[in-house]
Motif scaffolding. Structure first.
Motif, PDB file in Angstrom:
ATOM      1  N   HIS A  91     -36.315  20.901  -1.715  1.00  0.00           N
ATOM      2  CA  HIS A  91     -35.086  20.406  -2.030  1.00  0.00           C
ATOM      3  C   HIS A  91     -35.089  19.460  -1.212  1.00  0.00           C
ATOM      4  N   HIS A  93     -32.389  16.033   0.583  1.00  0.00           N
ATOM      5  CA  HIS A  93     -31.487  15.533   1.085  1.00  0.00           C
ATOM      6  C   HIS A  93     -31.659  13.947   0.782  1.00  0.00           C
ATOM      7  N   GLU A 103     -32.494  13.733   7.002  1.00  0.00           N
ATOM      8  CA  GLU A 103     -32.018  14.529   8.039  1.00  0.00           C
ATOM      9  C   GLU A 103     -31.927  14.002   9.009  1.00  0.00           C
ATOM     10  N   HIS A 116     -37.808  18.762   1.937  1.00  0.00           N
ATOM     11  CA  HIS A 116     -37.994  19.729   2.766  1.00  0.00           C
ATOM     12  C   HIS A 116     -38.709  20.732   1.640  1.00  0.00           C
ATOM     13  N   VAL A 118     -39.363  25.037   1.895  1.00  0.00           N
ATOM     14  CA  VAL A 118     -39.153  25.696   3.185  1.00  0.00           C
ATOM     15  C   VAL A 118     -40.187  26.774   2.722  1.00  0.00           C
ATOM     16  N   PHE A 128     -38.043  36.414   3.003  1.00  0.00           N
ATOM     17  CA  PHE A 128     -37.103  35.571   3.288  1.00  0.00           C
ATOM     18  C   PHE A 128     -36.607  36.140   4.194  1.00  0.00           C
ATOM     19  N   GLU A 129     -35.287  36.408   3.553  1.00  0.00           N
ATOM     20  CA  GLU A 129     -34.506  37.090   4.180  1.00  0.00           C
ATOM     21  C   GLU A 129     -34.345  37.356   5.379  1.00  0.00           C
ATOM     22  N   VAL A 140     -40.849  24.832   8.136  1.00  0.00           N
ATOM     23  CA  VAL A 140     -40.738  23.293   6.409  1.00  0.00           C
ATOM     24  C   VAL A 140     -41.332  22.357   7.036  1.00  0.00           C
ATOM     25  N   LEU A 196     -32.603  25.593  10.533  1.00  0.00           N
ATOM     26  CA  LEU A 196     -32.002  25.752   8.817  1.00  0.00           C
ATOM     27  C   LEU A 196     -31.216  24.213   9.290  1.00  0.00           C
ATOM     28  N   THR A 197     -30.370  23.516   8.403  1.00  0.00           N
ATOM     29  CA  THR A 197     -30.032  22.502   8.235  1.00  0.00           C
ATOM     30  C   THR A 197     -28.907  22.360   7.771  1.00  0.00           C
ATOM     31  N   THR A 198     -28.240  23.688   7.199  1.00  0.00           N
ATOM     32  CA  THR A 198     -27.207  24.082   6.220  1.00  0.00           C
ATOM     33  C   THR A 198     -26.459  25.785   6.898  1.00  0.00           C
ATOM     34  N   TRP A 207     -40.483  22.891  12.112  1.00  0.00           N
ATOM     35  CA  TRP A 207     -40.197  21.401  11.852  1.00  0.00           C
ATOM     36  C   TRP A 207     -41.363  20.940  12.204  1.00  0.00           C
TER      37      TRP A 207
HETATM   38  N1  N7A Z   1     -32.117  22.220   5.333  1.00  0.00           N
HETATM   39  S1  N7A Z   1     -33.220  23.252   5.397  1.00  0.00           S
HETATM   40  O1  N7A Z   1     -32.846  23.330   6.757  1.00  0.00           O
HETATM   41  O2  N7A Z   1     -34.300  23.181   4.544  1.00  0.00           O
HETATM   42  C1  N7A Z   1     -33.000  24.251   4.437  1.00  0.00           C
HETATM   43  C2  N7A Z   1     -33.997  25.362   4.399  1.00  0.00           C
HETATM   44  C3  N7A Z   1     -33.990  26.934   3.267  1.00  0.00           C
HETATM   45  C4  N7A Z   1     -31.778  27.177   3.784  1.00  0.00           C
HETATM   46  N2  N7A Z   1     -31.826  28.654   3.426  1.00  0.00           N
HETATM   47  C5  N7A Z   1     -32.536  29.053   2.118  1.00  0.00           C
HETATM   48  O3  N7A Z   1     -33.424  28.604   1.835  1.00  0.00           O
HETATM   49  N3  N7A Z   1     -31.381  30.203   1.557  1.00  0.00           N
HETATM   50  C6  N7A Z   1     -31.711  30.907   0.493  1.00  0.00           C
HETATM   51  C7  N7A Z   1     -32.469  32.128   0.503  1.00  0.00           C
HETATM   52  C8  N7A Z   1     -32.769  32.880  -0.501  1.00  0.00           C
HETATM   53  C9  N7A Z   1     -33.775  33.261  -0.620  1.00  0.00           C
HETATM   54  O4  N7A Z   1     -34.964  33.612  -1.781  1.00  0.00           O
HETATM   55  C10 N7A Z   1     -31.334  26.472   4.425  1.00  0.00           C
HETATM   56  C11 N7A Z   1     -31.535  24.841   4.590  1.00  0.00           C
END
Ligand code: N7A
Ligand code: ZN
Length: 260
Positions: A91, A93, A103, A116, A118, A128-129, A140, A196-198, A207
């Motif tokens: 994704h 920013h 960021e 980013h 991930v 992932f969870e 990342v 994570l930044t969110t 990182w």
């Molecule tokens: N901006 S960041 O730090 O790169 C970032 C990356 C992943 C997330 N969260 C994330 O991917 N959650 C989704 C979990 C779904 C697992 O398939 C939040 C912030």
């Protein structure tokens, strides 16, 4: 959830007052002269299979390109990493103007946007969870975007954005090779332990911020800004811009560089 205060630099979401024990939050300013060259840092090894690309969707923070992470088909290893990490999504920013949007910063220099990629530690965890809660759970790759010449590889992604203007919209998206978004030089990077930044802002991220940026055109970035934070049923529509977090204290952390 705890009361949030609106943070400066008008990013779109509100910051929690403090993360319990938050001493490794992201993003940060990378102070080049304070970074420490580590000759033990290896080159990054990415191995991405475009066939694992599944969909692109607007999650109300950014737009995510999601990959099938049920097998080790798209991975990163090497660099500062002890294990192999599986790509789950990438994704971006960005700002409302080309003057800001990233960021991380380098000696306070702001870039127009930041990519980013991930990944989660598939040697140690199975989802992932699970990994997102662990110290060495996530990796990342950060790549800065600068406005300049058009990025041919990005255009396929840009062309898909009008179909996901609103929050929670999703479209199929296949055969996209994220390697085309990496700079030509991935041997030079900074690395540090952060978060994570969110939300949930968990402190589980290694990182790796690339020294070399990529270029995208003004028009390509303008399409990012045509996305909306809001879903189709909301009466007030808000443009998806400034979806970056304010910088966090380094709290004495050392940023290592893979180059001298
Ligand atoms: N901006 S960041 O730090 O790169 C970032 C990356 C992943 C997330 N969260 C994330 O991917 N959650 C989704 C979990 C779904 C697992 O398939 C939040 C912030
Ligand atoms: Zn991000």
């Amino acid at each position: 959830s705890s009361k949030y205060v609106l943070s400066q630099m008008h990013p779109m979401w509100q910051e929690p007052l403090a993360i319990p024990g938050g001493d490794r939050q992201s993003p940060i300013d990378i102070v080049v002269r304070k970074s420490v060259y580590d000759s033990e840092l290896k080159p990054l090894v990415t191995d991405y299979d475009p066939q694992t690309c599944q969909q692109i969707w607007n999650n109300g923070y950014s737009f995510l390109v999601e990959y099938d992470d049920t097998t080790d088909k798209s991975t990163v290893k090497g660099g500062p990493l002890q294990d192999k990490y599986r790509l789950c999504q990438f994704h971006f920013h960005w700002g409302e103007s080309n003057a800001w949007g990233s960021e991380h910063t380098v000696d306070r220099k702001l870039f127009s946007a930041e990519l980013h990629l991930v990944h989660w530690n598939s040697d140690k965890y199975s989802l992932f969870e699970e990994a997102v809660m662990e110290e060495n759970g996530l990796a990342v790759i950060g790549v800065f975007l600068k406005v300049g010449k058009r990025h041919e590889g990005l255009q396929k992604l840009v062309d898909a954005l009008p179909a996901i203007r609103h929050k929670n919209s999703v479209v199929d998206f296949n055969r996209f090779d994220p390697a085309c978004l990496l700079p030509s030089n991935t041997d030079d990077y900074w690395t540090y332990h952060g978060s994570l930044t969110t939300p949930p802002l968990t402190e589980s991220v290694t990182w790796m911020v690339m020294k070399q940026h990529i270029e995208v055109s003004h028009d390509q970035l303008a399409v990012f800004r045509s996305l909306l934070f809001t879903s189709a049923d909301e009466e007030v529509q808000k443009g998806m811009v400034n979806n970056f977090r304010v910088q966090q204290s380094p709290c004495g952390r050392t940023v290592r560089s893979s180059f001298s």
